[in-house]
Design a protein around this motif. Structure first.
Motif, PDB file in Angstrom:
ATOM      1  N   ARG A   1     -12.753 -12.933  -1.427  1.00  0.00           N
ATOM      2  CA  ARG A   1     -12.222 -14.152  -2.034  1.00  0.00           C
ATOM      3  C   ARG A   1     -11.187 -14.862  -1.184  1.00  0.00           C
ATOM      4  NH1 ARG A   1     -14.231 -11.158  -5.869  1.00  0.00           N
ATOM      5  NH2 ARG A   1     -13.317  -9.541  -4.605  1.00  0.00           N
ATOM      6  N   THR A   2     -10.222 -14.114  -0.679  1.00  0.00           N
ATOM      7  CA  THR A   2      -9.113 -14.787   0.008  1.00  0.00           C
ATOM      8  C   THR A   2      -9.622 -15.506   1.247  1.00  0.00           C
ATOM      9  OG1 THR A   2      -7.623 -13.099  -0.828  1.00  0.00           O
ATOM     10  CG2 THR A   2      -6.788 -14.485   0.941  1.00  0.00           C
TER      11      THR A   2
ATOM     12  N   ARG B   1      -4.397 -11.906   7.419  1.00  0.00           N
ATOM     13  CA  ARG B   1      -4.364 -10.702   6.561  1.00  0.00           C
ATOM     14  C   ARG B   1      -4.235  -9.499   7.467  1.00  0.00           C
ATOM     15  NH1 ARG B   1      -7.934  -9.112   1.440  1.00  0.00           N
ATOM     16  NH2 ARG B   1      -6.396 -10.556   0.603  1.00  0.00           N
TER      17      ARG B   1
ATOM     18  N   HIS C   1       1.396 -10.772  -1.287  1.00  0.00           N
ATOM     19  CA  HIS C   1       0.173 -11.584  -1.223  1.00  0.00           C
ATOM     20  C   HIS C   1       0.535 -12.924  -1.877  1.00  0.00           C
ATOM     21  CE1 HIS C   1      -3.870 -12.835  -1.109  1.00  0.00           C
ATOM     22  NE2 HIS C   1      -4.488 -11.789  -1.619  1.00  0.00           N
TER      23      HIS C   1
ATOM     24  N   GLN D   1      -1.966 -15.521  -3.485  1.00  0.00           N
ATOM     25  CA  GLN D   1      -2.573 -15.016  -4.727  1.00  0.00           C
ATOM     26  C   GLN D   1      -1.631 -15.289  -5.894  1.00  0.00           C
ATOM     27  OE1 GLN D   1      -5.711 -13.274  -5.065  1.00  0.00           O
ATOM     28  NE2 GLN D   1      -5.377 -13.541  -7.253  1.00  0.00           N
TER      29      GLN D   1
ATOM     30  N   ARG E   1      -0.442  -5.279  -3.777  1.00  0.00           N
ATOM     31  CA  ARG E   1       0.485  -6.338  -3.341  1.00  0.00           C
ATOM     32  C   ARG E   1       0.438  -7.550  -4.258  1.00  0.00           C
ATOM     33  NH1 ARG E   1      -3.133  -6.514   2.057  1.00  0.00           N
ATOM     34  NH2 ARG E   1      -5.089  -7.185   1.108  1.00  0.00           N
ATOM     35  N   THR E   2      -0.670  -7.738  -4.999  1.00  0.00           N
ATOM     36  CA  THR E   2      -0.769  -8.939  -5.843  1.00  0.00           C
ATOM     37  C   THR E   2       0.269  -8.894  -6.968  1.00  0.00           C
ATOM     38  OG1 THR E   2      -2.448  -7.941  -7.261  1.00  0.00           O
ATOM     39  CG2 THR E   2      -3.236  -9.220  -5.403  1.00  0.00           C
TER      40      THR E   2
ATOM     41  N   ARG F   1      -6.890  -2.978  -9.636  1.00  0.00           N
ATOM     42  CA  ARG F   1      -7.633  -1.747  -9.313  1.00  0.00           C
ATOM     43  C   ARG F   1      -6.715  -0.708  -8.675  1.00  0.00           C
ATOM     44  NH1 ARG F   1      -9.436  -1.318  -3.551  1.00  0.00           N
ATOM     45  NH2 ARG F   1      -8.413  -3.078  -2.526  1.00  0.00           N
TER      46      ARG F   1
ATOM     47  N   GLN G   1      -5.797   1.344  -5.602  1.00  0.00           N
ATOM     48  CA  GLN G   1      -5.939   1.004  -4.177  1.00  0.00           C
ATOM     49  C   GLN G   1      -6.340   2.251  -3.374  1.00  0.00           C
ATOM     50  OE1 GLN G   1      -5.233  -2.168  -2.590  1.00  0.00           O
ATOM     51  NE2 GLN G   1      -5.285  -3.014  -4.647  1.00  0.00           N
TER      52      GLN G   1
ATOM     53  N   PRO H   1      -7.125  -9.940 -10.014  1.00  0.00           N
ATOM     54  CA  PRO H   1      -7.287 -10.602  -8.707  1.00  0.00           C
ATOM     55  C   PRO H   1      -8.670 -10.330  -8.112  1.00  0.00           C
ATOM     56  CG  PRO H   1      -5.915  -8.646  -8.466  1.00  0.00           C
ATOM     57  CD  PRO H   1      -6.166  -8.819  -9.943  1.00  0.00           C
ATOM     58  N   LEU H   2      -9.326  -9.291  -8.611  1.00  0.00           N
ATOM     59  CA  LEU H   2     -10.587  -8.798  -8.090  1.00  0.00           C
ATOM     60  C   LEU H   2     -10.387  -8.305  -6.642  1.00  0.00           C
ATOM     61  CD1 LEU H   2     -13.011 -11.528  -9.509  1.00  0.00           C
ATOM     62  CD2 LEU H   2     -12.452  -9.300 -10.518  1.00  0.00           C
ATOM     63  N   PRO H   3     -11.160  -7.369  -6.143  1.00  0.00           N
ATOM     64  CA  PRO H   3     -12.318  -6.763  -6.786  1.00  0.00           C
ATOM     65  C   PRO H   3     -11.934  -5.745  -7.871  1.00  0.00           C
ATOM     66  CG  PRO H   3     -11.879  -5.677  -4.690  1.00  0.00           C
ATOM     67  CD  PRO H   3     -10.911  -6.813  -4.789  1.00  0.00           C
TER      68      PRO H   3
END
Ligand code: NCD
Length: 280
Positions: free
Chosen positions: A29-30, A80, A108, A111, A141-142, A203, A205, A240-242
């Motif tokens: 996505r990013t 990134r 992030h 985001q 980080r989100t 999720r 990590q 934020p997905l995934p």
């Protein structure tokens, strides 16, 4: 971003400008939303999606040298990286703007901008909003960036739900204390789910912990439709997905679920706005 929405997310503001996406960690996505944002703004895109292997980093080049050189090819660099301080290091030597697209387990920021913008689509006033964040709060980080940004809104209430081992890091908690930002921590989201306006789930990590920890913590938290239906009317469910199992697909069709539509759309609009404010 609102103005860009009116144009159908198309503009010519950045015609002739070039953005480089330099990604040392995986992304869907990013990276693609930044590239889409630049193309939708009339600009061009160069870059590498696997800079660790496909850039001269594989030959031992320093990040600083890579950044110095790319500054002659592009008008902005979207970076990134697997190290938390990479964007700061890059900005220290770059002749063009550096935009962090997520660095290590640190921050992030874009985001967070798109997350807040998403909330603002449904809630014009964020004053006193009650936001719960659940999941791997230690390595994600989100959540760190979003909590930091939301903390700037008046009377915001932040609730964090995670297994003990995955608690938010001390530096962010110290920041809340220093600035008098209301926050509470829980081990289970069940304790607060019926009282929050926003639930932000993340999720585990896997890449940032030993395999044994991942195996033990896998499945230690999740959100399903039954739980989500206990939320207040008008509440919002974000990710934020995934996702990798912590957010059941039967939540997707609830009216508050924005992670596969509004939140994704916001990513393009906010990144278009950011690029044009930096490059115009
Ligand atoms: C996040 C990231 O890379 O930090 N993904 C994203 O940018 N939407 C979240 C994650 O990988 O879990």
């Amino acid at each position: 971003a609102d103005a860009l929405r009116q144009t159908g997310a198309r503009s010519n503001a950045l015609a002739g400008r070039i953005m480089c996406s330099l990604f040392y960690e995986p992304s869907t996505r990013t990276r693609l939303s930044f590239e889409s944002a630049m193309l939708r703004s009339g600009g061009g895109v160069i870059g590498t999606e696997n800079a660790r292997e496909f850039s001269s980093a594989a030959k031992g080049e320093s990040l600083e040298d890579t950044i110095r050189v790319i500054g002659h090819y592009a008008d902005a660099i979207v970076l990134r990286h697997y190290e938390s301080n990479a964007a700061i290091r890059a900005a220290g030597v770059s002749r063009v703007p550096i935009i962090s697209a997520g660095c290590g387990k640190g921050q992030h920021p874009t985001q967070a901008l798109l997350d807040v913008y998403t909330i603002r689509q449904r809630r014009t006033d964020l004053t006193g909003l009650r936001v719960a964040m659940m999941g791997d709060l230690k390595h994600g980080r989100t959540v760190r960036s979003l909590a930091y940004l939301l903390g700037k809104y008046p009377k915001i209430e932040l609730y964090f739900a995670s297994p003990e081992e995955l608690r938010l890091e001390q530096d962010i908690r110290a920041h809340f204390q220093e600035h008098g930002i209301y926050f509470r921590e829980y081990e289970s989201v069940e304790d607060i789910i019926d009282s929050v306006d926003v639930l932000y789930i993340t999720r585990l990590q896997q890449g940032r912990m030993p395999d044994e920890d991942y195996a033990r913590l896998s499945g230690s938290y999740s959100l399903n439709r039954g739980m989500a239906q206990r939320m207040k009317e008008g509440s919002i469910i974000m990710h934020p997905l995934p996702r990798v199992g912590e957010l059941s697909t039967d939540v997707d069709t609830l009216p508050g679920a924005v992670y596969l539509n509004e939140q994704v759309e916001s990513g393009v609009l906010v990144r278009m706005a950011l690029l044009s404010s930096l490059l115009r």
